[in-house]
Design an enzyme around this catalytic site. Structure first.
Site, mmCIF file in Angstrom:
data_model
loop_
_atom_site.group_PDB
_atom_site.id
_atom_site.type_symbol
_atom_site.label_atom_id
_atom_site.label_comp_id
_atom_site.label_asym_id
_atom_site.label_seq_id
_atom_site.Cartn_x
_atom_site.Cartn_y
_atom_site.Cartn_z
ATOM 1 N N TYR A 60 30.087 0.071 72.454
ATOM 2 C CA TYR A 60 31.442 -0.033 72.136
ATOM 3 C C TYR A 60 31.687 -1.331 72.938
ATOM 4 C CZ TYR A 60 31.641 4.561 70.119
ATOM 5 O OH TYR A 60 31.458 5.779 69.483
ATOM 6 N N ARG A 107 32.440 5.121 82.008
ATOM 7 C CA ARG A 107 30.986 5.416 81.529
ATOM 8 C C ARG A 107 30.644 4.317 81.228
ATOM 9 N NH1 ARG A 107 28.392 9.772 78.515
ATOM 10 N NH2 ARG A 107 27.377 9.118 76.545
ATOM 11 N N GLY A 194 25.949 16.440 76.689
ATOM 12 C CA GLY A 194 26.842 16.070 75.383
ATOM 13 C C GLY A 194 26.109 17.005 74.223
#
Length: 238
Positions: A60, A107, A194
């Protein structure tokens, strides 16, 4: 930077199309992007959240600024480590300004190759970033790193932990047993899960009782309809 990578993304009709090559942000645009993180933090606070985690991992935007395998900028946001962490620190400051200290996490994924990401010296990069974050009052750093096969050590996470001096969460491919070993060894304070949670809505109970885990179906991740999101059964439903 204008660096593309192979792969495809979901479209609104659930079909897929190749990722386009992005354009580099112009300098004049960056303050507005930083401000949008602050606005997101304000909206989360208004919605009643207890805090927020900034996503600076897994290719990202923050990750793209951080790692020199993708960041090819020649301005004050590229080149040196000090320049490449600038955007991340500006985002952190914008979000902490909304929430205050102790309510914001970050993160990171220092070695993840996801979507073509890489860095020539991840230890130097992330320990410098961790040092700069030490005084900013973050609740935690969430580091995506799993132990090497046959070990329980987290080399980059340990370097980040020493530089940061605060709470460290680690993540990526853990079993319950491996997670307990890493926490017991002092390599992390917490372990996040996750993929197991996607397939096991009652993951904590399964860990507690030693029950078998349902296997996740990666083909249904991050797109498509409800299949793979709401149809994994809990133990009580079997």
């Amino acid at each position: 930077s204008a660096v593309g990578f192979e792969g495809s993304t979901y479209l609104p009709d659930y079909s897929q199309a190749p990722y386009p090559v992005p354009r580099a942000l112009e300098l004049k645009e960056i303050p507005g992007v930083v401000a949008s993180f602050g606005e997101g933090a304000r909206r989360a606070k208004a919605a009643g959240f207890d805090g927020v985690e900034i996503h600076g991992a897994n290719s990202y935007l923050i990750d793209q600024f951080l790692r020199d395998g993708v960041n090819q900028r020649k301005d004050s946001y590229g080149g040196s480590i000090e320049n490449r962490v600038r955007f991340a620190l500006e985002v952190v400051d914008a979000v902490v300004a909304v929430w205050g200290k102790g309510r914001v996490g970050l993160r990171l994924s220092p070695t993840s190759p996801w979507n073509g990401m890489s860095d020539s010296d991840p230890v130097a990069l992330y320990t410098y970033l961790a040092t700069q974050l030490k005084s900013r009052g973050l609740a935690f750093l969430h580091v995506v790193e799993s132990p090497a096969e046959g070990t329980n050590t987290l080399p980059i996470t340990n370097a980040i932990r020493e530089a940061f001096g605060g709470t460290i969460i680690t993540n990526s491919g853990y079993t319950a047993e491996r997670a307990e070993q890493v926490v017991a060894a002092g390599d992390a304070d917490l372990v996040a899960f996750g993929v197991p949670y996607i397939a096991n809505p009652d993951l904590v109970e399964r860990f507690r009782t030693g029950a078998e885990l349902s296997k996740a179906d990666p083909a249904t991740f991050y797109g498509g309809a409800e299949k793979g999101y709401t149809d994994y059964p809990a133990l009580s439903a079997r």
